[in-house]
Design a protein around this motif. Structure first.
Motif, PDB file in Angstrom:
ATOM      1  N   SER A 185      31.707  28.736  74.262  1.00  0.00           N
ATOM      2  CA  SER A 185      32.458  27.878  75.176  1.00  0.00           C
ATOM      3  C   SER A 185      31.501  26.900  75.848  1.00  0.00           C
ATOM      4  N   ARG A 186      31.961  25.686  76.034  1.00  0.00           N
ATOM      5  CA  ARG A 186      31.164  24.673  76.715  1.00  0.00           C
ATOM      6  C   ARG A 186      32.031  24.007  77.772  1.00  0.00           C
ATOM      7  N   ASP A 187      31.586  24.127  79.014  1.00  0.00           N
ATOM      8  CA  ASP A 187      32.329  23.544  80.143  1.00  0.00           C
ATOM      9  C   ASP A 187      33.787  23.996  80.152  1.00  0.00           C
ATOM     10  N   GLY A 188      33.973  25.285  79.856  1.00  0.00           N
ATOM     11  CA  GLY A 188      35.314  25.857  79.885  1.00  0.00           C
ATOM     12  C   GLY A 188      36.153  25.568  78.657  1.00  0.00           C
ATOM     13  N   GLU A 189      35.598  24.847  77.663  1.00  0.00           N
ATOM     14  CA  GLU A 189      36.322  24.527  76.437  1.00  0.00           C
ATOM     15  C   GLU A 189      35.764  25.339  75.278  1.00  0.00           C
ATOM     16  N   VAL A 190      36.659  25.867  74.467  1.00  0.00           N
ATOM     17  CA  VAL A 190      36.241  26.654  73.306  1.00  0.00           C
ATOM     18  C   VAL A 190      35.683  25.739  72.230  1.00  0.00           C
ATOM     19  N   ASP A 191      34.527  26.134  71.674  1.00  0.00           N
ATOM     20  CA  ASP A 191      33.934  25.390  70.562  1.00  0.00           C
ATOM     21  C   ASP A 191      34.522  25.943  69.260  1.00  0.00           C
ATOM     22  N   TRP A 192      35.687  25.411  68.877  1.00  0.00           N
ATOM     23  CA  TRP A 192      36.413  25.951  67.726  1.00  0.00           C
ATOM     24  C   TRP A 192      35.653  25.768  66.417  1.00  0.00           C
ATOM     25  N   GLU A 193      34.849  24.728  66.322  1.00  0.00           N
ATOM     26  CA  GLU A 193      34.110  24.504  65.078  1.00  0.00           C
ATOM     27  C   GLU A 193      33.009  25.535  64.881  1.00  0.00           C
ATOM     28  N   ALA A 194      32.424  26.002  65.971  1.00  0.00           N
ATOM     29  CA  ALA A 194      31.273  26.899  65.856  1.00  0.00           C
ATOM     30  C   ALA A 194      31.640  28.378  65.945  1.00  0.00           C
ATOM     31  N   MET A 195      32.710  28.711  66.663  1.00  0.00           N
ATOM     32  CA  MET A 195      33.026  30.121  66.879  1.00  0.00           C
ATOM     33  C   MET A 195      33.463  30.788  65.572  1.00  0.00           C
ATOM     34  N   PRO A 196      32.835  31.910  65.206  1.00  0.00           N
ATOM     35  CA  PRO A 196      33.218  32.598  63.971  1.00  0.00           C
ATOM     36  C   PRO A 196      34.645  33.122  64.047  1.00  0.00           C
ATOM     37  N   VAL A 197      35.268  33.254  62.879  1.00  0.00           N
ATOM     38  CA  VAL A 197      36.674  33.624  62.799  1.00  0.00           C
ATOM     39  C   VAL A 197      36.862  34.754  61.782  1.00  0.00           C
ATOM     40  N   LEU A 198      37.911  35.523  61.968  1.00  0.00           N
ATOM     41  CA  LEU A 198      38.244  36.602  61.042  1.00  0.00           C
ATOM     42  C   LEU A 198      39.513  36.250  60.284  1.00  0.00           C
ATOM     43  N   ARG A 199      39.604  36.708  59.041  1.00  0.00           N
ATOM     44  CA  ARG A 199      40.858  36.645  58.301  1.00  0.00           C
ATOM     45  C   ARG A 199      40.969  37.897  57.448  1.00  0.00           C
ATOM     46  N   PHE A 200      42.202  38.232  57.107  1.00  0.00           N
ATOM     47  CA  PHE A 200      42.473  39.474  56.384  1.00  0.00           C
ATOM     48  C   PHE A 200      42.036  39.376  54.932  1.00  0.00           C
ATOM     49  N   GLY A 201      42.214  38.230  54.329  1.00  0.00           N
ATOM     50  CA  GLY A 201      41.856  38.031  52.926  1.00  0.00           C
ATOM     51  C   GLY A 201      41.958  36.566  52.574  1.00  0.00           C
ATOM     52  N   PRO A 202      41.670  36.214  51.322  1.00  0.00           N
ATOM     53  CA  PRO A 202      41.640  34.798  50.931  1.00  0.00           C
ATOM     54  C   PRO A 202      42.989  34.091  51.047  1.00  0.00           C
ATOM     55  N   ARG A 203      44.102  34.854  51.033  1.00  0.00           N
ATOM     56  CA  ARG A 203      45.419  34.222  51.158  1.00  0.00           C
ATOM     57  C   ARG A 203      45.898  34.136  52.611  1.00  0.00           C
ATOM     58  N   ASP A 204      45.123  34.668  53.538  1.00  0.00           N
ATOM     59  CA  ASP A 204      45.503  34.662  54.953  1.00  0.00           C
ATOM     60  C   ASP A 204      45.191  33.300  55.561  1.00  0.00           C
ATOM     61  N   ARG A 205      46.241  32.521  55.843  1.00  0.00           N
ATOM     62  CA  ARG A 205      46.056  31.171  56.376  1.00  0.00           C
ATOM     63  C   ARG A 205      46.492  31.054  57.837  1.00  0.00           C
ATOM     64  N   LEU A 206      46.774  32.163  58.490  1.00  0.00           N
ATOM     65  CA  LEU A 206      47.240  32.082  59.880  1.00  0.00           C
ATOM     66  C   LEU A 206      46.224  31.382  60.770  1.00  0.00           C
ATOM     67  N   GLN A 207      44.944  31.766  60.639  1.00  0.00           N
ATOM     68  CA  GLN A 207      43.925  31.154  61.485  1.00  0.00           C
ATOM     69  C   GLN A 207      43.785  29.663  61.187  1.00  0.00           C
ATOM     70  N   ASP A 208      43.913  29.283  59.905  1.00  0.00           N
ATOM     71  CA  ASP A 208      43.845  27.873  59.548  1.00  0.00           C
ATOM     72  C   ASP A 208      44.989  27.093  60.202  1.00  0.00           C
ATOM     73  N   LEU A 209      46.191  27.664  60.156  1.00  0.00           N
ATOM     74  CA  LEU A 209      47.343  27.005  60.771  1.00  0.00           C
ATOM     75  C   LEU A 209      47.145  26.865  62.275  1.00  0.00           C
ATOM     76  N   ASP A 210      46.549  27.883  62.889  1.00  0.00           N
ATOM     77  CA  ASP A 210      46.319  27.836  64.330  1.00  0.00           C
ATOM     78  C   ASP A 210      45.295  26.746  64.673  1.00  0.00           C
ATOM     79  N   LEU A 211      44.240  26.637  63.859  1.00  0.00           N
ATOM     80  CA  LEU A 211      43.237  25.606  64.103  1.00  0.00           C
ATOM     81  C   LEU A 211      43.815  24.208  63.900  1.00  0.00           C
ATOM     82  N   GLU A 212      44.644  24.054  62.881  1.00  0.00           N
ATOM     83  CA  GLU A 212      45.274  22.753  62.652  1.00  0.00           C
ATOM     84  C   GLU A 212      46.149  22.360  63.837  1.00  0.00           C
ATOM     85  N   ARG A 213      46.812  23.356  64.423  1.00  0.00           N
ATOM     86  CA  ARG A 213      47.645  23.094  65.603  1.00  0.00           C
ATOM     87  C   ARG A 213      46.781  22.680  66.799  1.00  0.00           C
ATOM     88  N   ARG A 214      45.608  23.292  66.912  1.00  0.00           N
ATOM     89  CA  ARG A 214      44.760  23.056  68.078  1.00  0.00           C
ATOM     90  C   ARG A 214      43.974  21.743  67.980  1.00  0.00           C
TER      91      ARG A 214
END
Length: 291
Positions: free
Chosen positions: A174-203
């Motif tokens: 986090s920088r100045d109270g803002e999440v660094d979405w590009e740098a923060m590591p992310v988890l996914r269940f498997g190669p077909r799991d696109r939930l996190q991608d959809l969330d990032l696209e929304r953000r």
């Protein structure tokens, strides 16, 4: 078509090899090959691509789906004529979160049925359409509202997901109270799991190309990896609440992602399949309705 030949086709697809099919059927590998050649001769086309694992051709998918439907109806007819229920193979596809949270009630229901066997394939809910069309499963929990050819659709409800992370991980990225979405590591269940991608696209409007992504194909391990700070993730709200209450996880924002779930199954006059559909709908009644 010869029922034994159809059973052989399904055994090859289910076991993933001619040798595995031979073992499951109690015959020799050469007998499996002979049956497949006879079935392909009767169909007038190639049904199986001889790859590793064997893959059905387009014609093979059609024949496999027909074979599973015939097998289910044949078992029900045998039961009615003899008063004895044989093994009922119920092949279904369920996403991992549903299997963990609400689908166990279906397992409980099927456990009370005489000689029913449940074959559950854990697949991303967006991939189950393909399994239905191939004839690999007779029913699936899916996000697809439009029916697959030969199937009927019933609404189940929505799964609500929240974006969460270990508090220390959030502080680091986090920088100045803002999440660094590009740098923060992310988890996914498997190669077909696109939930996190959809969330990032929304953000932020895009998915960062060079981010640290860890794949954890287990519901329990995925939750633990999130708790320990291996990456941020989207968790079902019901699953995240206890960890949020204890302060082991924090919300990244108040937004929720709602994933609408549907039950698709073959359009078939089968009392067993109707019973399975009722059990799935009853189990899913704990979910909020689709709006």
């Amino acid at each position: 078509m010869n029922p034994a030949h159809l059973d052989t086709l399904l055994a090859i697809l289910d076991e993933g090899s001619f040798e595995g099919a031979a073992f499951a059927l109690g015959i020799s590998p050469s007998a499996v090959s002979q049956r497949m050649k006879a079935l392909e001769h009767a169909a007038g086309r190639v049904l199986i691509r001889r790859a590793t694992p064997p893959e059905p051709t387009e014609a093979g998918e059609v024949i496999a789906q027909m074979a599973r439907k015939m097998g289910l109806l044949r078992t029900e007819v045998d039961a009615q004529l003899s008063g004895r229920m044989g093994a009922l193979p119920l092949a279904v596809s369920v996403n991992a979160d549903s299997l963990s949270l609400w689908f166990p009630q279906v397992l409980s229901s099927v456990a009370s049925w005489p000689n029913a066997t449940l074959h559950v394939r854990v697949e991303d809910e967006t991939h189950s359409k393909h399994l239905l069309s191939r004839g690999d499963v007779m029913g699936a929990v899916t996000t697809e509202a439009r029916p697959v050819a030969g199937c009927e659709v019933r609404e189940l409800g929505v799964m609500r997901y929240v974006s969460v992370a270990n508090p220390r991980l959030l502080d680091r990225f986090s920088r100045d109270g803002e999440v660094d979405w590009e740098a923060m590591p992310v988890l996914r269940f498997g190669p077909r799991d696109r939930l996190q991608d959809l969330d990032l696209e929304r953000r932020i409007g895009y998915v960062p190309p060079r981010r640290n992504v860890s794949e954890i194909p287990s519901v329990d391990a995925f939750l633990e990896a999130t708790r320990l700070g291996l990456g941020w993730s989207l968790l079902p709200e019901a699953q995240a609440q206890p960890l949020l209450a204890r302060g082991e996880l924090v919300l990244l924002d108040a937004a929720q992602i709602e994933v609408a779930l549907y039950w698709q199954c073959w359009r078939l006059e089968s009392s067993t399949l109707h019973r399975l559909s009722r059990a799935v709908q009853e189990a899913a009644s704990v979910l909020p309705p689709i709006r």
